[in-house]
Design a protein around this motif. Structure first.
Motif, PDB file in Angstrom:
ATOM      1  N   GLY A 167       0.973  -1.197  -0.118  1.00 49.74           N
ATOM      2  CA  GLY A 167       0.052  -0.008  -0.013  1.00 49.74           C
ATOM      3  C   GLY A 167       0.831   1.120  -0.034  1.00 49.74           C
ATOM      4  N   ALA A 168       1.888   1.180   0.430  1.00 48.11           N
ATOM      5  CA  ALA A 168       2.915   2.355   0.600  1.00 48.11           C
ATOM      6  C   ALA A 168       4.504   1.698   0.681  1.00 48.11           C
ATOM      7  N   CYS A 169       5.295   2.315   0.101  1.00 47.57           N
ATOM      8  CA  CYS A 169       6.809   1.865   0.044  1.00 47.57           C
ATOM      9  C   CYS A 169       7.362   1.964   1.754  1.00 47.57           C
ATOM     10  N   PRO A 170       7.692   1.089   2.137  1.00 44.48           N
ATOM     11  CA  PRO A 170       8.359   1.435   3.511  1.00 44.48           C
ATOM     12  C   PRO A 170       9.611   2.159   3.495  1.00 44.48           C
ATOM     13  N   VAL A 171      10.135   2.281   2.282  1.00 45.47           N
ATOM     14  CA  VAL A 171      11.384   3.081   2.021  1.00 45.47           C
ATOM     15  C   VAL A 171      11.209   4.431   1.934  1.00 45.47           C
ATOM     16  N   ASP A 172      10.274   4.643   0.846  1.00 50.87           N
ATOM     17  CA  ASP A 172      10.170   6.142   0.630  1.00 50.87           C
ATOM     18  C   ASP A 172       8.779   6.834   1.347  1.00 50.87           C
ATOM     19  N   GLY A 173       7.843   5.889   1.857  1.00 51.00           N
ATOM     20  CA  GLY A 173       6.598   6.398   2.456  1.00 51.00           C
ATOM     21  C   GLY A 173       5.648   6.912   1.338  1.00 51.00           C
ATOM     22  N   VAL A 174       5.711   6.599   0.258  1.00 52.84           N
ATOM     23  CA  VAL A 174       4.566   7.064  -0.872  1.00 52.84           C
ATOM     24  C   VAL A 174       3.980   5.815  -1.206  1.00 52.84           C
ATOM     25  N   PRO A 175       2.615   6.247  -1.853  1.00 53.05           N
ATOM     26  CA  PRO A 175       1.787   5.056  -2.133  1.00 53.05           C
ATOM     27  C   PRO A 175       2.109   4.394  -3.013  1.00 53.05           C
ATOM     28  N   THR A 176       2.235   2.863  -3.126  1.00 54.10           N
ATOM     29  CA  THR A 176       2.690   2.062  -4.290  1.00 54.10           C
ATOM     30  C   THR A 176       1.554   1.851  -5.266  1.00 54.10           C
ATOM     31  N   THR A 177       1.284   2.912  -6.111  1.00 52.06           N
ATOM     32  CA  THR A 177       0.253   2.794  -7.249  1.00 52.06           C
ATOM     33  C   THR A 177       0.190   2.109  -8.324  1.00 52.06           C
ATOM     34  N   ASP A 178       1.429   1.564  -8.730  1.00 55.23           N
ATOM     35  CA  ASP A 178       1.714   0.892  -9.948  1.00 55.23           C
ATOM     36  C   ASP A 178       1.556  -0.475  -9.743  1.00 55.23           C
ATOM     37  N   GLU A 179       0.353  -1.121 -10.414  1.00 48.07           N
ATOM     38  CA  GLU A 179       0.323  -2.467 -10.486  1.00 48.07           C
ATOM     39  C   GLU A 179       1.108  -3.325 -11.245  1.00 48.07           C
ATOM     40  N   VAL A 180       1.614  -4.578 -10.643  1.00 45.23           N
ATOM     41  CA  VAL A 180       2.447  -5.370 -11.327  1.00 45.23           C
ATOM     42  C   VAL A 180       2.233  -6.571 -11.324  1.00 45.23           C
ATOM     43  N   GLU A 181       1.954  -7.450 -12.422  1.00 44.76           N
ATOM     44  CA  GLU A 181       1.699  -8.859 -12.504  1.00 44.76           C
ATOM     45  C   GLU A 181       3.129  -9.845 -12.362  1.00 44.76           C
ATOM     46  N   LEU A 182       3.419 -10.483 -11.616  1.00 47.17           N
ATOM     47  CA  LEU A 182       4.616 -11.360 -11.422  1.00 47.17           C
ATOM     48  C   LEU A 182       4.325 -12.733 -12.083  1.00 47.17           C
ATOM     49  N   PRO A 183       5.426 -13.303 -12.300  1.00 48.34           N
ATOM     50  CA  PRO A 183       5.293 -14.876 -12.666  1.00 48.34           C
ATOM     51  C   PRO A 183       5.483 -15.641 -11.358  1.00 48.34           C
ATOM     52  N   ASP A 184       5.043 -17.025 -11.513  1.00 50.31           N
ATOM     53  CA  ASP A 184       5.087 -17.881 -10.335  1.00 50.31           C
ATOM     54  C   ASP A 184       6.310 -18.542 -10.274  1.00 50.31           C
ATOM     55  N   ARG A 185       7.684 -17.990 -10.696  1.00 45.56           N
ATOM     56  CA  ARG A 185       8.663 -18.782 -10.489  1.00 45.56           C
ATOM     57  C   ARG A 185       9.578 -17.555 -10.040  1.00 45.56           C
ATOM     58  N   GLY A 186      10.690 -18.173  -9.282  1.00 44.46           N
ATOM     59  CA  GLY A 186      11.675 -17.273  -8.846  1.00 44.46           C
ATOM     60  C   GLY A 186      12.744 -17.850  -8.273  1.00 44.46           C
ATOM     61  N   THR A 187      13.448 -17.354  -7.085  1.00 46.26           N
ATOM     62  CA  THR A 187      14.878 -17.793  -6.512  1.00 46.26           C
ATOM     63  C   THR A 187      14.742 -18.090  -5.168  1.00 46.26           C
ATOM     64  N   VAL A 188      15.389 -18.761  -4.603  1.00 43.82           N
ATOM     65  CA  VAL A 188      15.260 -19.137  -3.254  1.00 43.82           C
ATOM     66  C   VAL A 188      16.443 -18.330  -2.775  1.00 43.82           C
ATOM     67  N   THR A 189      16.323 -17.493  -1.508  1.00 42.10           N
ATOM     68  CA  THR A 189      17.247 -16.569  -1.173  1.00 42.10           C
ATOM     69  C   THR A 189      17.644 -17.102   0.260  1.00 42.10           C
ATOM     70  N   THR A 190      16.938 -17.362   0.997  1.00 40.56           N
ATOM     71  CA  THR A 190      17.364 -17.872   2.263  1.00 40.56           C
ATOM     72  C   THR A 190      16.484 -19.072   2.746  1.00 40.56           C
ATOM     73  N   PHE A 191      16.915 -19.876   3.469  1.00 39.95           N
ATOM     74  CA  PHE A 191      15.817 -20.855   4.074  1.00 39.95           C
ATOM     75  C   PHE A 191      16.277 -21.765   5.168  1.00 39.95           C
TER      76      PHE A 191
END
Length: 311
Positions: free
Chosen positions: A202-226
């Protein structure tokens, strides 16, 4: 949303004796450094901080010092009908204890009223061995006091925790949850730093501004930590060992936690490429559980430099 688990607690020498005595229909109070007797007994004196070592029996009859009416009982409360929560000062003690009083209406309880313990039909060594208090009547009812409370038998208790609450989703989260029902993953991009968050904030925790731009993401990615789960627990649906991992979806700037299956737990690694395994379409709801787990794609591992900022 529900959070449920059984909390297992080991009892120290004070509460072990207190719970063991309850199982025998006896109430014990702890003697504090100033001579006051408190029920339930604390493990340490709240003033001197010394360990409480002396326990003495008190009566199972007492006096209502204050009370509050419960018109709509909830699950796990002592009674399933309207009742009063009251501070009850047991005879022989110097501080009241909080418990339920079974009366039919607020007109049937008052400060100063005499009440007595109603013991549970089956005592097990928990505070619920006192099922509730009930009016003692006009007569001066003698309480039960005995020094024969025996050796401690109860060394631990299991307290079921059951939290159910309604979650009010923000407009951004609503889009995310509705997208899950369509097999889609929606995030939000900060218009200032361009970071993509999923689930949306809803808002960027870094900049404090509304996150207005919608992005559809794929259902694949990378394991970072586990982490590898080796410890069994009540209600566990997957036999250990198995892996819980943070998965950074392609195009996202924050990872989220999910299961990694279809691979030996010992072979899971940072940088491993994974893809979502969805439940059958007819089982989809507005819940992240629509994704059963993630599994390896077979692609080469991602280079550490591509995800090191997202650990």
């Amino acid at each position: 949303m529900k959070v449920e688990f059984d909390y297992t607690r080991s009892l120290g020498p004070v509460l072990s004796r207190f719970m063991s005595a309850l199982r025998q229909h006896q109430v014990l109070g702890g003697v504090l450094a100033d001579g006051r007797i408190v029920v339930p007994p604390p493990e340490y004196d709240p003033v001197s901080h010394d360990a409480v070592t002396e326990l003495v029996p008190v009566s199972d009859v007492g006096t209502v010092k204050s009370w509050s009416w419960v018109s709509e009982p909830v699950a796990q409360q002592p009674l399933d009908r309207p009742f009063a929560f009251a501070q009850v000062l047991l005879d022989g003690s110097d501080a009241p204890m909080l418990h339920a009083v079974a009366v039919d209406s607020p007109a049937d309880i008052s400060t100063g009223m005499r009440v007595k313990v109603r013991w549970a039909d089956e005592t097990t060594g928990t505070i619920r061995d006192i099922a509730w208090f009930e009016p003692a009547g006009d007569a001066d009812v003698p309480g039960t006091v005995s020094m024969e409370f025996g050796a401690p038998e109860v060394t631990g208790i299991i307290s079921p925790v059951n939290l159910a609450y309604d979650y009010a989703a923000s407009p951004e989260e609503t889009k995310f949850f509705l997208g899950l029902a369509e097999g889609k993953l929606f995030g939000q991009r900060c218009p200032k730093c361009q970071k993509v968050y999923i689930p949306p904030r809803g808002a960027c925790p870094v900049d404090g501004v509304p996150t207005t731009d919608e992005v559809e993401l794929p259902d694949r990615g990378t394991v970072t930590t586990f982490c590898i789960v080796n410890v069994p627990f009540l209600g566990q649906k997957i036999e250990p060992p198995y892996v819980s991992a943070y998965v950074l979806l392609d195009g996202a700037d924050i990872a989220f936690l999910h299961l990694i299956l279809d691979i030996d737990a010992a072979d899971v690694r940072m940088g491993m490429r994974v893809e979502a395994v969805w439940k059958p379409r007819e089982e989809w709801t507005t819940n992240l559980d629509n994704i059963k787990y993630f599994r390896p794609t077979g692609e080469p591992d991602a280079d550490y430099e591509t995800y090191k900022q997202h650990l």
